[in-house]
Design a protein around this motif. Structure first.
Motif, short mmCIF file in Angstrom:
data_model
loop_
_atom_site.label_atom_id
_atom_site.label_comp_id
_atom_site.label_asym_id
_atom_site.label_seq_id
_atom_site.Cartn_x
_atom_site.Cartn_y
_atom_site.Cartn_z
N ALA A 394 0.78 -1.29 -0.01
CA ALA A 394 0.05 -0.02 0.00
C ALA A 394 0.87 1.21 -0.05
O ALA A 394 1.72 1.18 0.85
N VAL A 395 0.48 2.25 -0.75
CA VAL A 395 1.34 3.60 -0.77
C VAL A 395 0.31 4.67 -0.58
O VAL A 395 -0.66 4.50 -1.14
N SER A 396 0.82 5.60 -0.09
CA SER A 396 -0.07 6.79 0.38
C SER A 396 1.02 8.01 0.46
O SER A 396 2.19 7.61 0.86
N PRO A 397 0.44 9.22 0.44
CA PRO A 397 1.74 10.26 0.58
C PRO A 397 2.08 10.56 2.22
O PRO A 397 2.94 11.25 2.37
N GLY A 398 1.11 9.93 3.08
CA GLY A 398 1.71 10.10 4.22
C GLY A 398 0.30 9.64 5.24
O GLY A 398 -0.99 9.46 4.99
N LEU A 399 0.70 9.47 6.60
CA LEU A 399 -0.61 9.41 7.55
C LEU A 399 -1.89 10.32 7.35
O LEU A 399 -2.85 10.18 7.42
N ALA A 400 -1.13 11.59 7.72
CA ALA A 400 -2.01 12.74 7.74
C ALA A 400 -2.08 13.49 6.37
O ALA A 400 -3.20 14.17 5.98
N GLU A 401 -0.88 13.47 5.48
CA GLU A 401 -0.63 14.02 4.16
C GLU A 401 -1.83 13.44 2.96
O GLU A 401 -1.63 12.25 3.17
N LYS A 402 -2.48 14.19 2.63
CA LYS A 402 -3.15 13.53 1.39
C LYS A 402 -3.08 14.07 0.15
O LYS A 402 -3.66 13.45 -0.85
N LYS A 403 -1.84 14.78 -0.21
CA LYS A 403 -1.79 15.27 -1.47
C LYS A 403 -0.51 14.74 -2.00
O LYS A 403 0.61 14.56 -1.37
N LEU A 404 -0.69 14.15 -3.08
CA LEU A 404 0.57 13.66 -3.95
C LEU A 404 0.88 14.75 -4.95
O LEU A 404 0.40 15.51 -5.50
N THR A 405 2.42 14.78 -5.21
CA THR A 405 2.96 15.93 -5.93
C THR A 405 3.03 15.24 -7.46
O THR A 405 3.13 13.76 -7.51
#
Length: 602
Positions: A394-405
């Motif tokens: 699983a990949v995500s921008p972070g725990l709290a961060e929801k924005k991908l560059t």
């Protein structure tokens, strides 16, 4: 009065394909016990019997209840689709009885009523794919270790079995079918015919004939049976046909056969048989090859001479084949001599690898191993293939961060490549599958870009809100600490922990297995939420105003207890209900609306 247990296989689900014995057993029973979907499928046969229905994964409860009802003197029908003895309830019923010390002469009577299994119903819709040796393999690793399952897949592939796959894929078991395809492709052509049948003989029946290389492009789920052909299976006019071998002895297009009935069972007419092989060890050699040319002979020419089965020494004939154009002969240069000095399948495979490498400019090794030679050194030099793995995470921008560059997205696309996949999930993560021979390099590149990587499957996963674009980020340090303590921890069943940064709880923390809501510099805790199903409900509010440090210790302790004490595949809300108390927090029953049963049609 002795009760009776009828373990009934009712076939694919249509009344037309249900045996009369199965219908009689269901209609004459006092109690019907089965999985919800199965009860719906036989609803037309019910006439007032007591119904005990449960959800999926409740097989043990069904078996135990069936035994209790039978021991009370009732006639009980335990129903399974297909055949009850093929991944059905028959074996489990006997296991429960064995645990109770049951004896046939004194205990409840048990009768197994057979039904049409999925391999048979599926095969009938595809043509004749299982005319030769076939096997069934379930890809569900909930009860069987995956290492054992994939060994069975490899053994079946190596032995050229037609393979029927049961339970090929579910919402959470997605990698198993991919690894199975990869294993089969080591032994079979990508053009091998494959049949995919969903809901055979039911209202939503769907039939696809494709190939081994393209099978994953089609819908495959728990209602699907997949049949993979062997090396001789052909696709003819949209049907799968597996020849049994008649073409070796008969001319299928002629009315007059070259072999008379009395000749057909002679050893000379069956050079591939064990008896002929044993005779070849002490007498003239017998080649293992088809007797006639045809669409399944691999292009071999016809046997030379009309007297192929007469006149040879010791009554055993030697049939010879003229070498094909450009074909190099081995040994003395004849087919008979080649068989007299057999070449091992491994040596042939290694020679093929060298031929592939030779086109790439690879230097010829000191010699291709012949029969009896040690092949390991040559195997180490072969470089035609590189080991590739399926990396799934699983990949995500972070725990709290929801924005991908844009840079992160471009990197992710590059790492995944053409062969991999990216699937967005409801849990603010991307499920990424990467086909790679360097998994550690792929992980390093993604981490270096600031992406958060997490394991998938039956692990603890934390889903957090965006803290109002970080305007309400006071509780983020506690979130990160919790992630470091329990994120990715192996548990009995997938565990979702929701974390919200304010009392609005807009990201739905209270609906997860464990809900954590930050409010007025302290935390509220919810346990045992159920997000899906007709009786879905929020978690039980067990505490308000918990101090942050105590909250972290408490949640960690709860998760560790669940990991250590839960039954296999037991969801957290069921575990909490069973143990009744966790870290001093008592379980309470949640009011559930009573909803009329709906027939789903599958």
């Amino acid at each position: 009065m002795r009760g009776k247990l009828l373990v009934v296989g009712f076939g694919p689900g249509s009344f037309d394909h249900m045996t009369q014995a199965a219908k009689d057993a269901i209609q004459n029973s006092d109690v019907i016990i089965g999985y919800n979907t199965y009860v719906d499928l036989i609803r037309g046969l019910l006439n007032g019997q007591q119904i005990v229905r449960t959800g999926m994964t409740e097989e043990v409860s069904r078996a135990q209840e069936a035994v209790r009802q039978a021991e009370a003197g009732r006639t009980v029908a335990v129903i399974s689709s297909g055949d009850a003895g093929v991944y059905g309830m028959a074996g489990l019923i006997y296991e429960v009885l064995m645990e109770k010390g049951w004896r046939r002469e004194s205990g409840v009577e048990v009768e197994i009523i057979p039904g049409i299994s999925a391999i048979n119903s599926t095969a009938s819709l595809l043509g004749a794919p299982i005319m030769h040796d076939a096997c069934t393999i379930s890809l569900s690793d909930h009860l069987t270790p995956w290492e054992l399952i994939i060994k069975r897949v490899e053994a079946a592939a190596a032995a050229d079995f037609v393979v029927a796959l049961y339970n090929p894929r579910s919402g959470r078991r997605t990698r198993q079918i991919v690894e199975t395809q990869n294993m089969l492709l080591r032994y079979r052509s990508a053009d091998t015919p494959v049949g995919i049948v969903k809901s055979a003989y039911r209202d939503r029946e769907d039939i696809v004939v494709t190939t081994l290389g393209r099978m994953l492009e089609h819908d495959i789920g728990m209602l699907t049976t997949v049949i993979i052909g062997n090396s001789s299976t052909v696709n003819y006019d949209g049907l799968m046909i597996t020849p049994r071998g008649y073409q070796r002895k008969y001319t299928l297009g002629d009315d007059i056969q070259p072999l008379k009935p009395h000749q057909r069972l002679q050893v000379a007419a069956e050079p591939w048989s064990l008896e002929a092989q044993q005779g070849a060890e002490s007498g003239p050699s017998v080649p293992v090859q088809p007797a006639t040319s045809g669409p399944w002979t691999g292009g071999l020419g016809p046997l030379s001479g009309t007297g192929a089965y007469e006149g040879s020494p010791a009554g055993v004939s030697v049939a010879e084949r003229e070498p094909a154009a450009g074909e190099a002969s081995r040994g003395a240069g004849s087919a008979a001599a080649a068989v007299a000095e057999p070449v091992s399948p491994l040596a042939l495979a290694l020679e093929a690898l060298w031929l592939v490498d030779s086109h790439k400019g690879t230097a010829e090794p000191s010699g291709v191993p012949s029969a009896g030679e040690a092949a390991a050194p040559w195997l180490q030099q072969a470089s035609a293939f590189r080991r590739q793995e399926i990396l799934e995470l699983a990949v995500s921008p972070g725990l709290a961060e929801k924005k991908l560059t844009s840079a992160q997205l471009m990197l992710l696309a590059d790492v995944v490549g053409e062969e991999g996949t990216i699937e967005y999930t409801p849990h603010h993560q991307m499920l990424v599958r990467i086909v790679t021979s360097e998994p550690s390099e792929a992980v390093s590149r993604l981490k270096a870009a600031g992406l958060l990587l997490a394991p998938i499957g039956d692990v603890a996963q934390i889903k957090a809100c965006d803290f109002c674009n970080m305007d309400k980020a006071d509780s983020v340090p506690y979130l990160e600490e919790l992630q470091s303590r329990i994120g990715g921890m192996k548990v009995a069943k997938e565990l979702r922990i929701g974390f919200n940064g304010c009392g609005m709880a807009c990201y739905g923390a209270v609906k997860e297995d464990i809900g954590i809501v930050y409010r007025r510099e302290k935390f509220d805790l919810f346990l045992g939420g159920k997000t899906v199903g007709r009786n879905a409900h929020a978690g039980i509010p067990v505490a308000e105003g918990v101090e942050p440090e105590k909250l972290l210790d408490t949640v960690e302790s709860i998760v560790r207890k669940y990991a250590d004490e839960a039954h296999p595949n037991e969801r957290f809300h069921k575990y909490f209900n069973r143990v009744k108390e966790l870290e001093g927090y008592r379980h309470r029953e949640v009011p559930v609306f009573k909803i009329e049963n709906a027939i789903c049609g599958d």
